[in-house]
Write a protein that holds these residues in place. Structure first.
Motif, short mmCIF file in Angstrom:
data_model
loop_
_atom_site.label_atom_id
_atom_site.label_comp_id
_atom_site.label_asym_id
_atom_site.label_seq_id
_atom_site.Cartn_x
_atom_site.Cartn_y
_atom_site.Cartn_z
N LYS A 105 44.58 87.09 23.79
CA LYS A 105 45.22 87.96 22.80
C LYS A 105 45.61 89.31 23.40
O LYS A 105 46.62 89.90 23.05
CB LYS A 105 44.29 88.14 21.61
CG LYS A 105 44.87 88.98 20.49
CD LYS A 105 43.88 89.09 19.34
CE LYS A 105 44.42 89.97 18.22
NZ LYS A 105 43.45 90.11 17.10
N HIS A 106 44.77 89.81 24.32
CA HIS A 106 44.99 91.15 24.88
C HIS A 106 45.42 91.07 26.35
O HIS A 106 45.10 91.95 27.15
CB HIS A 106 43.71 91.98 24.77
CG HIS A 106 43.25 92.19 23.37
ND1 HIS A 106 43.79 93.15 22.54
CD2 HIS A 106 42.29 91.57 22.63
CE1 HIS A 106 43.20 93.13 21.37
NE2 HIS A 106 42.28 92.17 21.39
N GLN A 109 40.38 94.94 27.79
CA GLN A 109 39.94 94.71 26.41
C GLN A 109 38.94 93.56 26.28
O GLN A 109 38.05 93.60 25.44
CB GLN A 109 41.15 94.41 25.52
CG GLN A 109 42.12 95.57 25.40
CD GLN A 109 41.53 96.76 24.66
OE1 GLN A 109 40.90 96.60 23.63
NE2 GLN A 109 41.72 97.95 25.20
N THR A 110 39.10 92.52 27.09
CA THR A 110 38.22 91.35 27.00
C THR A 110 37.77 90.93 28.40
O THR A 110 38.23 91.47 29.41
CB THR A 110 38.92 90.16 26.32
OG1 THR A 110 39.91 89.62 27.23
CG2 THR A 110 39.61 90.58 25.04
#
Length: 532
Positions: A3-4, A327-328
């Motif tokens: 997603k990121h 982010q992840t």
């Protein structure tokens, strides 16, 4: 996880460029083959990153283990023998995870964790100053104050004089300018400047500068000031870079001692980095620590089996990931794949990157960890936070990571003991108007231990003859047997001084008890009990 990706991929590129010299430098400082550091970086990124529950933590070879690895290679008689200890250490870490030992990291005070981050930031800056000016005699992995070459952090800075490389210094300054401009100005101008990160542009500028100035005596950069990745000539040459453990020595006690030492130190360093990384996380996510130990153990087993150094979660790479907008955990995984691809396909291009440009990138990482505002905030919180913080910072800068943390923790424990000593009881003194007797009410704290013996004994000795003592234990849930003994001994002195004693509890009161121990057992305030 995907997603990121627009944030994670640029962060992975930054971590990749930070990881290359660190992997090679730590391998060099450990006395191990250079390729072993890259293996550990790849495994730490892909394997540990995939299994770990940490969103932003990045694993790889750790500077904190260099001394252990260096000594173990000699003690065990070779690098192949050390790899057996690395594999066994990974198995022990799996056991730590099963036994839920991950909670240990939460017992370190916040002031010590912040001191660790700040100390590491200062160390990053100090250790990269020589590389910034093109003095690369010392490996990047030599992170302790006292170095393996006999120098120390500050004497190494003095060696820069007379060894400055004009070309390396110039491109380092250009790279620093690009980084500052990108972060403070350009990143706010458009999406393209957020997608393409400043560190990537700085590295590209460094490669172009090296190619353009080749052959120039004044502005050129010598090969010694570039990244040095092993370059295999063919597939067979690539495979020969891997080293495999010699399991024939697995029965030797020294192997198991080394394995347990590696597992213990690597686990502690990982748990501290997890705590620190979670504090830096803008979204304040919490890493499952037992799962992290399981991930680290799996990584060490695989790294040891194929010739890699032991791995831990590493704050330098983790903080670089966070500061670059990761982010992840996809950022950590991608950085591992970038290491793998670069080692296989483009080692020659990597060897064109000036170390001084990488030093400029690490400068900003170090500054963000050790901002002056951090010192100001910790000082404003009072001495109980400031002292452990500063002791940790100074300990890390002037010794090494684990010793500095241990010093900060020791000071933190002393602070707790002092406050515990001071807060064992509360006194209220009043004079009865009718009788003229002085009444001293001593309210004991919820937990009273042997540490409080001195404070309570001092108050009992100060009681005047013919006075009246009320001991309130209504809120007390733990009363150490040492305190009960003090009160029992005081019973005889109280009779001699004509001091009447009244004990007040949730379950009743008693005047001048014959045995304090019997009374406390009756009202369920016993040693090691928490019922009330």
């Amino acid at each position: 996880m995907f997603k990121h990706l627009k944030n994670d991929f640029p962060a992975a590129v930054v971590v990749f460029f930070v990881a290359i010299p660190l992997c090679l430098g730590i391998a060099l400082a450990s006395g191990a083959p250079l390729f072993s550091g890259l293996i550990a970086g790849i495994v730490g990124g892909i394997v540990v990153g995939a299994i770990s529950g940490s969103s932003l933590g990045v694993s790889g070879p750790a500077a904190g283990l260099t001394a252990i690895v260096l000594a173990a290679i000699t003690t065990l008689g070779g690098y192949e023998n050390l790899l057996v200890a690395v594999v066994l250490g990974g198995v022990i870490q799996l056991l730590f995870g099963v036994l839920r030992a991950g909670i240990i990291g939460y017992y370190f005070p916040s002031s010590v964790i912040k001191g660790m981050l700040t100390g590491i930031g200062i160390i990053i800056i100090l250790k990269q100053i020589p590389h910034f000016f093109g003095y690369d005699a010392d490996p990047e992995g030599d992170w302790s104050f006292f170095q393996v070459d006999g120098e120390n952090t500050f004497s190494e800075l003095g060696n820069i004089v007379g060894n400055i490389s004009p070309g390396a210094t110039l491109i380092a300054c250009i790279g620093m300018g690009i980084l500052i401009l990108w972060e403070s100005v350009l990143s706010k101008k458009g999406k393209i400047f957020k997608l393409i990160q400043g560190p990537l542009v700085a590295v590209a500028a460094g490669i172009i500068y090296y190619l353009v100035t080749q052959g120039s005596e004044s502005l050129g950069i010598e090969a010694a000031h570039l990244v040095s990745v092993p370059v295999p000539q063919n597939f067979d040459d690539f495979i020969r870079q891997f080293t495999f453990p010699n399991f024939s020595i697995i029965g030797q006690p020294a192997v198991w001692v080394t394995a347990f030492t590696l597992a213990l130190v690597a686990s502690l360093e990982t748990l501290l980095c997890v705590e620190a990384t979670d504090k830096l996380d803008p979204r304040k996510r919490t890493t499952p620590t037992n799962r992290e130990l399981f991930a680290q153990g799996t990584g060490n087993i695989i790294s040891g089996l194929i010739g890699g150094l032991p791995v831990t979660q590493v704050i330098v790479r983790s903080s670089a990931n966070i500061q670059s907008g990761g982010q992840t955990k996809m950022a950590a995984i991608l950085h591992g794949f970038l290491l793998l691809i670069s080692v296989i396909l483009v080692p020659n291009i990597l060897n064109l990157i000036p170390l001084s440009v990488l030093a400029a990138i690490l400068f900003l990482v170090g500054y963000k960890l050790a901002k002056p505002a951090t010192f100001k905030r910790m000082f404003s919180l009072g001495w109980k936070q400031w002292v452990p913080f500063m002791i940790t910072v100074l300990g890390i800068v002037f010794t090494d990571l684990l010793i500095g943390i241990s010093m900060g923790l020791a000071v933190g424990i002393v602070v707790i003991l002092i406050k515990n000593y001071q807060n064992s009881h509360f006194l209220h003194i009043r004079d009865e108007k009718e009788t003229g007797i002085k009444v001293v009410k001593m309210t004991l704290a919820e937990e009273v231990t042997f540490i409080n013996k001195g404070a309570i004994l001092k108050e009992l000795d100060k009681l005047e003859p013919n006075s009246y003592l009320e001991i309130d234990v209504c809120k007390t849930r733990y009363l150490d047997h040492d305190i009960i003994e003090i009160l029992d001994d005081f019973r005889f002195r109280a009779k001699d001084k004509n001091i009447n004693v009244k004990i007040i509890s949730e379950r009743g009161t008693v005047e001048n008890p014959e045995s304090y121990e019997a009374f406390f057992k009756e009202v369920k305030i016993e040693e090691y009990r928490t019922t009330g």
